[in-house]
Design a protein around this motif. Structure first.
Motif, short mmCIF file in Angstrom:
data_model
loop_
_atom_site.label_atom_id
_atom_site.label_comp_id
_atom_site.label_asym_id
_atom_site.label_seq_id
_atom_site.Cartn_x
_atom_site.Cartn_y
_atom_site.Cartn_z
N GLY A 193 -33.73 -28.56 -8.48
CA GLY A 193 -33.15 -27.29 -8.89
C GLY A 193 -31.77 -27.42 -9.50
N PHE A 194 -31.02 -28.49 -9.18
CA PHE A 194 -29.69 -28.62 -9.77
C PHE A 194 -29.77 -29.01 -11.24
CE2 PHE A 194 -30.57 -32.67 -7.57
CZ PHE A 194 -30.44 -33.58 -8.61
N LYS A 195 -30.93 -29.50 -11.68
CA LYS A 195 -31.15 -29.78 -13.10
C LYS A 195 -31.87 -28.64 -13.80
CE LYS A 195 -32.82 -33.70 -14.45
NZ LYS A 195 -33.62 -34.96 -14.50
N LEU A 196 -32.79 -28.02 -13.10
CA LEU A 196 -33.58 -26.93 -13.66
C LEU A 196 -33.76 -25.86 -12.60
CD1 LEU A 196 -35.29 -25.67 -15.89
CD2 LEU A 196 -37.22 -27.05 -15.10
N GLU A 197 -32.96 -24.78 -12.71
CA GLU A 197 -33.02 -23.72 -11.73
C GLU A 197 -34.43 -23.12 -11.69
OE1 GLU A 197 -30.99 -24.17 -14.35
OE2 GLU A 197 -29.27 -22.82 -14.19
N ASP A 199 -35.58 -20.22 -10.82
CA ASP A 199 -35.78 -18.87 -11.34
C ASP A 199 -36.01 -18.90 -12.85
OD1 ASP A 199 -33.02 -19.68 -11.53
OD2 ASP A 199 -32.50 -17.64 -12.08
N ILE A 200 -35.50 -19.93 -13.52
CA ILE A 200 -35.73 -20.08 -14.96
C ILE A 200 -37.21 -20.32 -15.23
CG2 ILE A 200 -35.22 -21.51 -16.98
CD1 ILE A 200 -32.84 -19.86 -16.06
N ARG A 204 -40.37 -17.57 -16.83
CA ARG A 204 -41.34 -17.85 -17.88
C ARG A 204 -42.77 -17.61 -17.37
NH1 ARG A 204 -40.33 -17.71 -23.29
NH2 ARG A 204 -38.38 -18.79 -23.75
N ASN A 205 -43.06 -18.01 -16.13
CA ASN A 205 -44.38 -17.77 -15.57
C ASN A 205 -44.69 -16.28 -15.54
OD1 ASN A 205 -44.55 -20.53 -15.14
ND2 ASN A 205 -44.07 -20.41 -12.95
N ASP A 206 -43.72 -15.50 -15.09
CA ASP A 206 -43.90 -14.04 -15.02
C ASP A 206 -44.14 -13.46 -16.41
OD1 ASP A 206 -43.51 -14.17 -12.31
OD2 ASP A 206 -41.41 -13.52 -12.37
N GLN A 207 -43.42 -13.98 -17.40
CA GLN A 207 -43.58 -13.46 -18.75
C GLN A 207 -44.98 -13.75 -19.30
OE1 GLN A 207 -41.87 -15.30 -22.30
NE2 GLN A 207 -40.58 -13.51 -22.50
N LEU A 208 -45.49 -14.93 -19.01
CA LEU A 208 -46.85 -15.25 -19.46
C LEU A 208 -47.87 -14.34 -18.78
CD1 LEU A 208 -46.63 -19.15 -19.48
CD2 LEU A 208 -46.99 -17.69 -21.47
N ALA A 209 -47.66 -14.06 -17.49
CA ALA A 209 -48.57 -13.14 -16.79
C ALA A 209 -48.48 -11.74 -17.38
CB ALA A 209 -48.23 -13.12 -15.30
N GLN A 210 -47.27 -11.30 -17.73
CA GLN A 210 -47.10 -9.99 -18.35
C GLN A 210 -47.81 -9.91 -19.70
OE1 GLN A 210 -42.85 -9.23 -18.56
NE2 GLN A 210 -42.59 -9.75 -16.39
#
Length: 477
Positions: A193-197, A199-200, A204-210
């Motif tokens: 997570g210190f390299k790639l948070e 929530d980021i 994106r996962n949520d956006q694809l589901a939307q």
């Protein structure tokens, strides 16, 4: 003269009343930081020489239009810069954070080559995409027109998600099958997570589901559903499983308690950061706190492990690598970061076995570099009589990953693989020898970079669309 944002920041912090409401202080800080970040991004972007041969673009696997969006950023046209960056990259905010720019775009910058330090392309990419999210410029890829054709994607890592995004935008019905409870693959559970948070990635996962992508989680193909069943449900199938089989380390004591694999260790750490109950983290099996840690390996996964161990409170962290610094396969930037955080690198050192059970040390052979091997790298040779024991309470092996035996796991012997176990594909189209089946990312090219998986997913999606369009045209005649 333009106002210096950092001077403004100093003035605000000096005059801040001690009892001022915390939310007001945060708003002030966020506003000032945003102003500073914008100025810094524009300053760095303006350093781009706009050279006639854009080496940065040529050395980006996605061939991002880097000089053009740097020019737009330099003039404050951030929305246009974002739109240009996302035109060729499905996840620019992720690549901006984790791409090894020092080996790709930034390492090829003509300013870097002339000795004046590179334009910080990755940081600018991250900044303009984060700004786009904050301002609502990033919207779900809901298609204008629905199509009745469907695609099944096995694997929710970067390659699979990139393909899902493009195919869904084209109106296809897309279902993603994945073994984990959260989509993202190594973006979610492999990269710290210190390299790639996280929530980021979840955003994106949520956006694809939307946008209408259907996710089937906790689904093991070959157990919960057969590969043939997935092929029967869809007009096309994309294999994007990644490579998760860790390379084993041989030698006495290799099975001792306290000798663990990198992916298990990183997954436990990431799950714990999500708030999951992780028994092996809580009981100390996959937790470096208070331990002498030795990580074996020289790639980016090894760097993820050593830096995670530092953050977990290890008493010491050492990285053993059988070659020297110059021959290390991982990012130079990652190695430098690890050293700055307190990791000790032990070069020209290879494990021979392990002492104790639970482990209390690594038996190390000192090495020297001999003649180059087939790849051109100098081969490590053992220095006889120079063995010693490196103390360790936790040993993490990070020797890379290999493909799982998909034909056997999925009872599909007709799925052809290479001698390395990767799925055999047409290099131009990513299509396998099975009709209607494509393969992208690590399962086709071997363990590689996230940016290459994204490139494969996008290219395969374009080829799938072309194939399905041809099929629809033939059916209509």
């Amino acid at each position: 003269m333009a106002e210096n944002p950092m001077l403004k920041f100093t003035d605000v912090s000096r005059d801040m009343p001690e009892k001022r409401d915390a939310s007001v202080r945060n708003e002030d800080f966020n506003e000032i930081y945003a102003e500073f970040a914008k100025a810094k991004a524009e300053e760095q972007a303006s350093r781009c020489s706009q050279c006639g041969v854009p080496y940065c673009q040529d050395h980006c696997p996605l061939h991002n239009n880097i000089p053009d969006w740097l020019r737009l950023t330099a003039t404050g046209r951030l929305r246009e810069a974002y739109e240009m960056s996302q035109a060729t990259n499905t996840f620019p905010e992720i690549c901006g954070r984790i791409c090894p720019q020092d080996r790709l775009c930034e390492g090829s910058c003509v300013i870097e080559q002339s000795g004046h330090e590179t334009v910080t392309i990755g940081a600018i990419e991250k900044y303009i995409t984060d700004t786009a999210w904050e301002n609502g410029w990033v919207t779900p890829g809901i298609p204008r027109r629905e199509r009745d054709q469907s695609v099944g994607i096995i694997g929710a890592g970067p390659g699979g998600l990139a393909a899902a995004d493009m195919l869904r935008r084209a109106g296809l019905q897309v279902t993603v099958y994945d073994r984990y409870d959260r989509a993202g693959g190594l973006l979610t559970y492999g990269i710290p997570g210190f390299k790639l948070e996280k929530d980021i990635v979840m955003r994106r996962n949520d956006q694809l589901a939307q946008a209408g992508v259907e996710f089937v989680q906790n689904c093991n193909v070959g157990e919960d559903i057969s590969f043939d069943a997935i092929r029967g449900k869809h007009d096309a199938v994309v294999l994007a499983t990644g490579v998760y089989k860790s390379r084993d380390l041989q030698g006495p004591g290799a099975g001792s308690d306290g000798v663990v694999q990198a992916l298990d260790y990183l997954t436990a750490s990431n799950r714990q950061s999500f708030g999951d109950d992780v028994e092996e983290f809580d009981d100390g099996t996959l937790n470096a706190a208070g331990k002498k840690v030795v990580v074996i390996g020289g790639g980016d996964t090894a760097m993820d492990c050593v830096r995670t161990a530092i953050r977990q409170g290890a008493t010491s962290v050492k990285c053993l690598y059988r070659r020297d610094r110059a021959n290390m396969p991982g990012s130079v930037r990652e190695t430098t970061n690890a050293e700055e955080e307190g990791v000790e690198f032990v070069w020209l050192a290879a494990p021979k076995g392990f002492a104790g059970d639970p482990v209390n040390g690594v038996m190390v052979q000192k090495m020297r570099l001999g003649a180059p091997d087939a790849s051109g790298r100098q081969s490590p040779e053992v220095i006889e009589g120079a063995d010693y024991v490196e103390e360790a309470d936790l040993v993490i092996t990070a020797l890379g990953f290999e493909p799982e035996d998909l034909p056997t796991l999925w009872n599909t012997p007709e799925l052809e693989v290479t001698r390395w176990g990767t799925v055999l594909t047409d290099g131009a189209t990513h299509q396998t020898r099975l009709s209607g089946v494509w393969a992208v990312g690590d399962i086709a090219r071997g363990a590689s970079l996230v940016v290459w998986a994204i490139r494969d997913g996008r290219d395969a999606a374009a080829n799938i669309l072309e194939s399905l369009n041809e099929s629809a045209s033939v059916a209509a005649e």
